[in-house]
Design a protein around this motif. Structure first.
Motif, PDB file in Angstrom:
ATOM      1  N   PHE A 134      42.727  37.053  40.303  1.00 44.65           N
ATOM      2  CA  PHE A 134      41.313  37.342  40.116  1.00 44.65           C
ATOM      3  C   PHE A 134      41.071  38.862  40.129  1.00 44.65           C
ATOM      4  CE2 PHE A 134      40.113  32.969  41.226  1.00 44.65           C
ATOM      5  CZ  PHE A 134      41.186  32.565  42.004  1.00 44.65           C
TER       6      PHE A 134
ATOM      7  N   TYR B 114      37.752  41.290  40.942  1.00 36.48           N
ATOM      8  CA  TYR B 114      36.379  41.430  41.397  1.00 36.48           C
ATOM      9  C   TYR B 114      36.028  42.919  41.405  1.00 36.48           C
ATOM     10  CZ  TYR B 114      36.320  36.652  43.366  1.00 36.48           C
ATOM     11  OH  TYR B 114      36.345  35.286  43.546  1.00 36.48           O
TER      12      TYR B 114
ATOM     13  N   GLN C  82      33.326  45.444  43.664  1.00 36.77           N
ATOM     14  CA  GLN C  82      32.439  45.486  44.826  1.00 36.77           C
ATOM     15  C   GLN C  82      31.479  46.638  44.683  1.00 36.77           C
ATOM     16  OE1 GLN C  82      34.299  46.499  48.549  1.00 36.77           O
ATOM     17  NE2 GLN C  82      32.420  46.285  49.699  1.00 36.77           N
TER      18      GLN C  82
ATOM     19  N   LEU D 203      30.799  41.066  46.139  1.00 36.42           N
ATOM     20  CA  LEU D 203      31.954  40.944  45.266  1.00 36.42           C
ATOM     21  C   LEU D 203      31.576  40.075  44.078  1.00 36.42           C
ATOM     22  CD1 LEU D 203      34.745  40.203  47.902  1.00 36.42           C
ATOM     23  CD2 LEU D 203      34.102  42.398  46.926  1.00 36.42           C
TER      24      LEU D 203
ATOM     25  N   LEU E  31      32.798  38.445  40.387  1.00 32.67           N
ATOM     26  CA  LEU E  31      34.006  38.075  39.665  1.00 32.67           C
ATOM     27  C   LEU E  31      33.934  38.542  38.216  1.00 32.67           C
ATOM     28  CD1 LEU E  31      36.701  36.515  39.713  1.00 32.67           C
ATOM     29  CD2 LEU E  31      35.394  34.467  39.102  1.00 32.67           C
TER      30      LEU E  31
ATOM     31  N   PHE F 280      39.317  35.839  35.754  1.00 36.63           N
ATOM     32  CA  PHE F 280      40.389  35.241  36.529  1.00 36.63           C
ATOM     33  C   PHE F 280      41.374  34.541  35.608  1.00 36.63           C
ATOM     34  CE2 PHE F 280      39.045  30.750  36.535  1.00 36.63           C
ATOM     35  CZ  PHE F 280      37.699  30.851  36.182  1.00 36.63           C
TER      36      PHE F 280
ATOM     37  N   ASP G 276      31.710  36.201  36.179  1.00 34.41           N
ATOM     38  CA  ASP G 276      30.267  36.370  36.077  1.00 34.41           C
ATOM     39  C   ASP G 276      29.850  37.629  35.323  1.00 34.41           C
ATOM     40  OD1 ASP G 276      30.254  35.139  39.426  1.00 34.41           O
ATOM     41  OD2 ASP G 276      29.803  34.020  37.598  1.00 34.41           O
TER      42      ASP G 276
ATOM     43  N   LEU H  61      38.773  45.081  43.088  1.00 37.02           N
ATOM     44  CA  LEU H  61      39.657  44.338  43.983  1.00 37.02           C
ATOM     45  C   LEU H  61      40.349  43.223  43.222  1.00 37.02           C
ATOM     46  CD1 LEU H  61      37.156  44.157  46.922  1.00 37.02           C
ATOM     47  CD2 LEU H  61      39.391  45.240  47.074  1.00 37.02           C
TER      48      LEU H  61
ATOM     49  N   PHE I 240      31.065  35.002  46.156  1.00 34.96           N
ATOM     50  CA  PHE I 240      30.819  35.798  47.350  1.00 34.96           C
ATOM     51  C   PHE I 240      29.359  36.202  47.474  1.00 34.96           C
ATOM     52  CE2 PHE I 240      35.002  36.778  49.127  1.00 34.96           C
ATOM     53  CZ  PHE I 240      35.839  36.404  48.102  1.00 34.96           C
ATOM     54  N   GLY I 241      28.948  36.406  48.721  1.00 32.06           N
ATOM     55  CA  GLY I 241      27.642  36.987  48.988  1.00 32.06           C
ATOM     56  C   GLY I 241      27.703  38.498  48.924  1.00 32.06           C
TER      57      GLY I 241
END
Lengths: 116, 116
Positions: free
Chosen positions: A33, A35, A37, A43, A45, A48, A59, A90, B106-107
């Motif tokens: 994956f 991500y 941040q 986080l 996405l 993946f 997303d 990440l 994730f939040g």
């Protein structure tokens, strides 16, 4: 000690450059994956992959592409870097068989990318 | 649309007291929830998880509570220690939909500061 390794901790690139972020895992994990941040956004996405040469959009895939030619390596590509892609990136990996534990998500240390 | 929400960007507690971090979700298909902890310049690391068939899971000083009817989970840290100061991310997965990929949502994260 198992690990996910991201090739660079810090990168500074110019607007319009093509940028490659590399991620390698040594756990023989099927899933990988990417991500990013950002403060206040958590986080998110990007892409993946659940198998070699397979990829799925997350997303926020716009402006990014990925490559997975080998099981252990998952690359994120910024086709033409822009300032709004300045972020912490990440990489993570997991194995489907570890769902009952903690999904086996192992993260790399991150790459702080600044686009100027 | 944010499917996993952590509405408190930051929390400050005194050493030895309880820290309570909250997380809300909107997707009723989520059936597995996790908490990750992240220090600056490091990748997130797994802390604790809970399946939707349970309402509580405890691991040492860390306890996660799940209220499915309210679509709410919380992480309790007792007693809090200065080394717990970090960003905490709540994450969720819908196994039946994500299938083999174990994709996590994730939040935004909550920054916990534990004061000595």
């Amino acid at each position: 000690d198992v690990k996910v390794t991201q090739s660079s901790r810090y990168l500074v690139k110019r607007t319009g450059e093509k940028v490659f972020l590399e991620c390698v895992q040594d756990m023989d994990h099927e899933n990988m994956f990417w991500y990013r941040q950002d403060p206040g956004l958590g986080l998110r996405l990007i892409y993946f992959s659940y198998d070699v040469k397979m990829k799925e959009k997350g997303d926020i895939p716009e402006g990014y592409s990925v490559s997975r030619e080998k099981k252990e390596r998952f690359s994120l590509i910024l086709e033409s870097a822009s300032t709004n892609q300045t972020s912490m990136y990440l990489c993570a990996s997991s194995s489907p068989g570890q769902r009952d534990l903690n999904y086996g998500y192992t993260f790399g240390s991150g790459t702080r990318l600044t686009v100027v | 649309d944010q499917q996993v929400k952590q509405n408190s960007p930051s929390l400050s507690v005194q050493e030895g007291r309880i820290s309570i971090l909250n997380c809300d979700y909107t997707n009723s298909m989520f059936d597995y929830f996790l908490w990750y902890k992240k220090y600056p310049a490091e990748g997130p690391t797994f802390l604790i998880s809970i399946s939707s068939i349970k309402d509580k899971n405890e691991d040492g000083r860390f306890t996660v509570f799940l209220n499915k009817s309210a679509k709410h989970l919380s992480l309790h840290i007792v007693p809090s220690q200065p080394g717990d100061s970090a960003v905490y991310f709540c994450a969720a997965s819908a196994a039946k939909r994500s299938g083999n990929t174990g994709k996590l949502i994730f939040g935004q994260g909550t920054t916990l500061q534990v004061k000595p």
